[in-house]
Design an enzyme around this catalytic site. Structure first.
Site, mmCIF file in Angstrom:
data_model
loop_
_atom_site.group_PDB
_atom_site.id
_atom_site.type_symbol
_atom_site.label_atom_id
_atom_site.label_comp_id
_atom_site.label_asym_id
_atom_site.label_seq_id
_atom_site.Cartn_x
_atom_site.Cartn_y
_atom_site.Cartn_z
ATOM 1 N N LYS A 1 35.333 58.738 45.709
ATOM 2 C CA LYS A 1 34.294 57.991 44.767
ATOM 3 C C LYS A 1 32.907 58.505 45.243
ATOM 4 C CE LYS A 1 33.581 53.562 45.786
ATOM 5 N NZ LYS A 1 32.134 53.093 45.903
ATOM 6 N N HIS B 1 47.578 46.892 49.282
ATOM 7 C CA HIS B 1 46.198 47.142 48.450
ATOM 8 C C HIS B 1 46.449 46.445 47.123
ATOM 9 C CE1 HIS B 1 43.676 49.443 51.183
ATOM 10 N NE2 HIS B 1 44.741 50.022 51.650
#
Length: 916
Positions: free
Chosen positions: A578, A147
């Site tokens: 999120k 990532h």
């Protein structure tokens, strides 16, 4: 000495001073006295600003940084980046030092250690037979993922590991003055090597580069430490006469997504998948060859002195070693045969890209064949007085074969459900024009998909033309089939469906697997785990209904039986955070697990949960031991997988001793969380009711800010380095799913990464203060008393607050205010930053009120000291980043300015260690 006695930190301070001096000397010699003195002035001003929010220090710092030329700025950035990294190395060494001191004393095993877990198992009444049953059905698997928060280059990591080795030598070895001087010179040489090594990649890495980076951790750590973990655990269990010399099954493995995860990454193709598997296979085969050769050199046993079984002698007779010097050395000659066959196996892997390579020897058809030959040596040694020899290199080699096979790491496939839907719709439309699959309702889709899966004929045809996307997906699944044939099903054990929102999402993936022959309905056979990934708050709330619907499909239930009745489900921490904020995400994940446990119980299957945790607390990070023990009843039971992402991989697994500690923690926590008494704890019914109330208010506060407050997107893009992060060559996938600035389209990783860079860490705490204040307004002192009781009695709530404590201790509002100054609209800046300050203060007050702490991290003095040691080297990078971003956004886009900004991003991420 008391564990918190300040004297225990003296060696750490000495190491930091030593490394700081070596770096300072390097800077002085390489860049001159003036640069060295400038760096010292910046450091001292930053320390004063950090410790006392000294306004004059802040003004001085701002003036110094504003006057830096681009060339001088990049030197300062590099210096503080390396100061921070070296402080991290010293801290790691101190952890190793303290752990060794603990083990050499008479203190009882620490929580999170294997010894502590086995003591707890004994206390819970688990005898040798019970432990055998546990390990026979257990699966513990950390999974490495690539990532865009893994910012360290392999070259930099290599130099850091050499410095770590030398620090360890200084601790453990008595040295003459000459040896000490040579070691210090070697340290100085490594620091110079760091200084003269480029920190940044010149271009965004390809997937193959990310695979190479991951493989370096196998070479450095896993290939040695995983077999050592098994040996240690077996030896501990062997203290019980009922266990004896019994071997553990390969329940613990290290998996990977790198090269198989194509969700949002168009660069993961069938060719890349094949390349990844070849790279992995070669890594393990070359390791096995080296170890086999070394073992052959060791086992020089002569039949004139000892004996060997007929099986060993038969292997020796087939050996290519015809030297008269070795005629009586049956074990050595047998290992020559094994080496020859392994060499032929390795040549087969090399030959997949070119013409077949000639050479002697019959390749092994499978790892099991190699293991059988090694087991023959083991049995013979044990039968003829060589048990100690069998417990040496041969033991580790046998374990390496059983754990790593010829594939090294189980590689997961992952793709978005949206892609599968488009591909299946195109395939159906080609053979049934007018189907209009994407316009169908869920019930109609299920009817059509089940009928298709039951059909014996393939859906795709080589005579029809398909879109590039469909061709790519079909090619990848066919490549997976070929890989399973060549390396075994364990090489590609899982197919993960991201953004699972319905049963049809999973059956669409099943159709793709059927096309490639991985799923064979006629034989009720599925050669891969089909795994839903639930990510948003809404998906987590519906996961029980979706899985219930899936398991009610007779066809799927027959397929699951071919997987031993084990259903794996993945839970996404990042996107749910999120979506709804920290507290709501954690609570909805907990409730989702309870729903899934109940569905598994109802259908009589075994559940394995796969936790998609990130490095930061905002993405599910935090100490693994506490997190696993905080799982709801019935959610572990010997089965757990979790992702290891970004810079956390280097922090956890870069140093062999640190890596071993983290591997032990995963096994110990899984065992403890699976004990009978772990499922027997009944939760006070007041606790979930209180959590629902807190979660509702926290989610409202979070969404009001992030998705409801006018101008918040502008504040985020201007007050954090998100735009600059998108340029840093630190990952192969884009930062956003779509072009534009919408937060809904931004990936969760750069979202969290950006807030970490500006030292607000918003995803790890926002909404908690508002939730507790509302709870107390409604319930008064009784409400606070209840929250304190939850903290004292409920591990899940205690773990949540512990992680928040860690995040809030890393928040620095003084530094964050300097980032907020970058927002062009002063009114917007004041309105939003004022709200952030207010909520941060409320969250800290609430945390202290519930835990009884007077200061943050009062219950975690080790981490508090760590922050005190590390952050003086980290803070200057933040101040520099603000100044450089200001210049860049004002139009100063020369190469040195851009590189300096990217270097600050690199340095801050490496210094924080869990920022993404």
């Amino acid at each position: 000495m008391d564990s918190d006695h300040p004297d225990k930190d003296l060696p750490l301070k000495e190491d930091i001073r030593l490394l700081g001096r070596l770096l300072g000397d390097t800077v002085r010699l390489q860049e001159g006295e003036e640069t060295f003195l400038l760096i010292e002035r910046i450091r001292q001003s930053s320390v004063r600003f950090h410790r006392a929010l000294d306004a004059s220090a802040g003004l001085e710092l701002k003036a110094i940084l504003k006057g830096l030329s681009p060339g001088r700025a990049i030197l300062v950035v590099r210096a503080f980046s390396y100061f921070s990294q070296l402080a991290n190395l010293a801290e790691d060494q101190h952890h190793i030092r303290r752990s060794r001191a603990h083990h050499t004393g008479s203190a009882p095993p620490r929580p999170s250690s294997l010894g502590h877990a086995l003591n707890r198992a004994a206390g819970a009444g688990l005898d040798a037979d019970g432990l055998r049953a546990f390990f026979a059905s257990a699966q513990v698997r950390p999974v490495l993922t690539a990532h865009p928060t893994e910012v360290q280059r392999k070259s930099v990591l290599h130099a850091q590991m050499e410095i770590a080795r030398l620090l360890d030598e200084r601790d453990r070895l008595a040295s003459t003055p000459r040896e000490t001087a040579l070691r210090d010179e070697h340290l100085q040489r490594q620091v110079l090597l760091l200084w003269q090594t480029r920190m940044l990649r010149p271009q965004r890495p390809a997937v193959a580069d990310e695979v190479t980076g991951a493989l370096s951790y196998f070479d450095r750590t896993f290939l040695r430490e995983v077999p050592a973990l098994y040996a240690d655990l077996e030896d501990r269990l062997g203290l019980d006469p009922a266990w004896g010399d019994a071997e553990l099954p390969p329940f613990f493995q290290v998996g990977s997504w790198i090269g198989g995860d194509r969700d949002g990454n168009p660069f993961v193709t069938a060719k890349v998948l094949q390349q990844t598997l070849r790279m992995q296979s070669r890594t393990i085969l070359e390791f096995l060859l080296r170890e086999t050769r070394a073992l052959g050199e060791e086992l020089s046993l002569s039949l004139q002195v000892t004996r060997a079984s007929q099986e060993v002698q038969d292997l020796a007779e087939q050996s290519p070693d015809r030297s008269p010097q070795h005629v009586d050395e049956a074990y050595r000659r047998a290992l020559s045969l094994i080496f020859e066959r392994l060499s032929a196996t390795h040549r087969n892997e090399l030959a997949t890209e070119a013409a077949p390579l000639p050479g002697p020897g019959e390749p092994y058809g499978s790892p099991a064949e190699l293991k059988a030959d090694l087991d023959t040596l083991d049995r013979s040694l044990r039968a003829h007085g060589g048990r100690l020899l069998a417990r040496g290199r041969l033991r580790d080699l046998r374990r390496s074969v059983s754990v790593f096979g010829f594939h090294l790491a189980p590689l997961d496939l992952r793709q978005s459900s949206e892609v599968h839907e488009r591909v299946v719709a195109e395939l159906l439309e080609a053979v049934r024009p007018g189907t209009g699959y994407q316009a169908l309702g869920e019930a109609e889709r299920l009817t059509l998909l089940v009928a298709e899966l039951e059909s014996p004929r393939p859906l795709a045809s080589p005579y029809l033309a398909y879109s590039e996307e469909t061709q790519g997906e079909l090619a990848l699944f066919h490549a997976a089939t070929e890989a399973q044939r060549r390396l075994g099903m364990e090489a590609l054990p899982s197919c993960i469906v991201s953004h699972t929102e319905s049963v049809s999402d999973l059956l669409e993936a099943a159709v793709m697997l059927r096309e490639a022959g991985i799923l064979r309905p006629a034989q009720s056979r599925l050669d891969i785990n089909l795994i839903p990934l639930f990510e948003t708050i809404e998906d987590l709330q519906r996961c029980g209904d979706i899985m219930n619907g899936l398991l009610r499909q007779p066809l799927y239930r027959r397929l699951l039986d071919s997987r031993d009745g084990v259903q794996e489900v993945m839970l996404g921490y990042s996107d749910s955070n999120k979506d709804g904020g920290f507290l709501t995400s954690r609570w909805e994940l907990y409730k989702a697990e309870l729903r899934l446990v109940e569905v598994a119980r109802r259908h009589g299957i075994r559940l394995r949960l796969f936790h998609g945790r990130g490095g930061s607390v905002g993405r599910g990070g935090g100490p693994s031991y506490e997190a696993i023990l905080a799982q709801p009843p019935g959610a572990v039971r010997g089965q757990i997988r979790l992702t290891e992402q970004g810079e956390v991989i280097a922090a956890k697994y870069g140093h062999p001793a640190v890596a071993r500690r983290n591997l032990d923690v995963l096994v110990a926590a899984t065992l403890e969380a699976s004990l009978p008494d772990a499922d027997g704890v009944r939760m006070d019914p007041r606790f979930p009711e209180a959590m629902d109330a807190l979660s509702n208010e926290a989610c409202r506060a979070y969404r009001d800010l992030v998705y409801g407050m006018e101008g918040f997107e502008q504040f985020f893009w201007e007050s954090t380095p998100i735009a600059e992060i998108a340029q840093l060559n630190i990952g192969s996938r884009p930062a956003s799913r779509k072009a534009g600035h919408a937060i809904t389209d931004l990936r969760a990783i750069p979202w969290v990464f950006s807030w970490s860079q500006c030292r607000l860490m918003l995803p790890g705490w926002y909404g908690f203060g508002a939730a507790v204040e509302a709870f107390q307004r409604e319930r008064g002192e009784a409400g606070l008393a209840l929250l304190r009781e939850m903290h004292a009695r409920w591990p899940t709530f205690r773990d949540l607050l512990s992680n928040m404590d860690m995040v809030l201790a890393k928040v620095d509002l003084g530094i964050a205010s300097r980032y907020a100054d970058l927002v062009s609209d002063a009114a917007l800046r004041g309105r939003i930053f004022g709200r952030l300050q207010e909520e941060c203060g409320a969250s800290i007050r609430a945390l202290k009120a519930i835990t009884g702490q007077r200061e943050l991290l009062e219950g975690n003095p080790a981490l508090r000291r760590s922050i005190q040691h590390r952050f003086p080297y980290l803070d200057p990078l933040n101040h520099l980043q603000v100044e450089l971003m200001r210049r860049y956004r004002a139009g100063d886009s020369d190469d040195l300015t851009v590189r300096s900004i990217l270097l600050t991003i690199n340095g801050i991420a490496a210094g924080l260690r869990n920022s993404g």
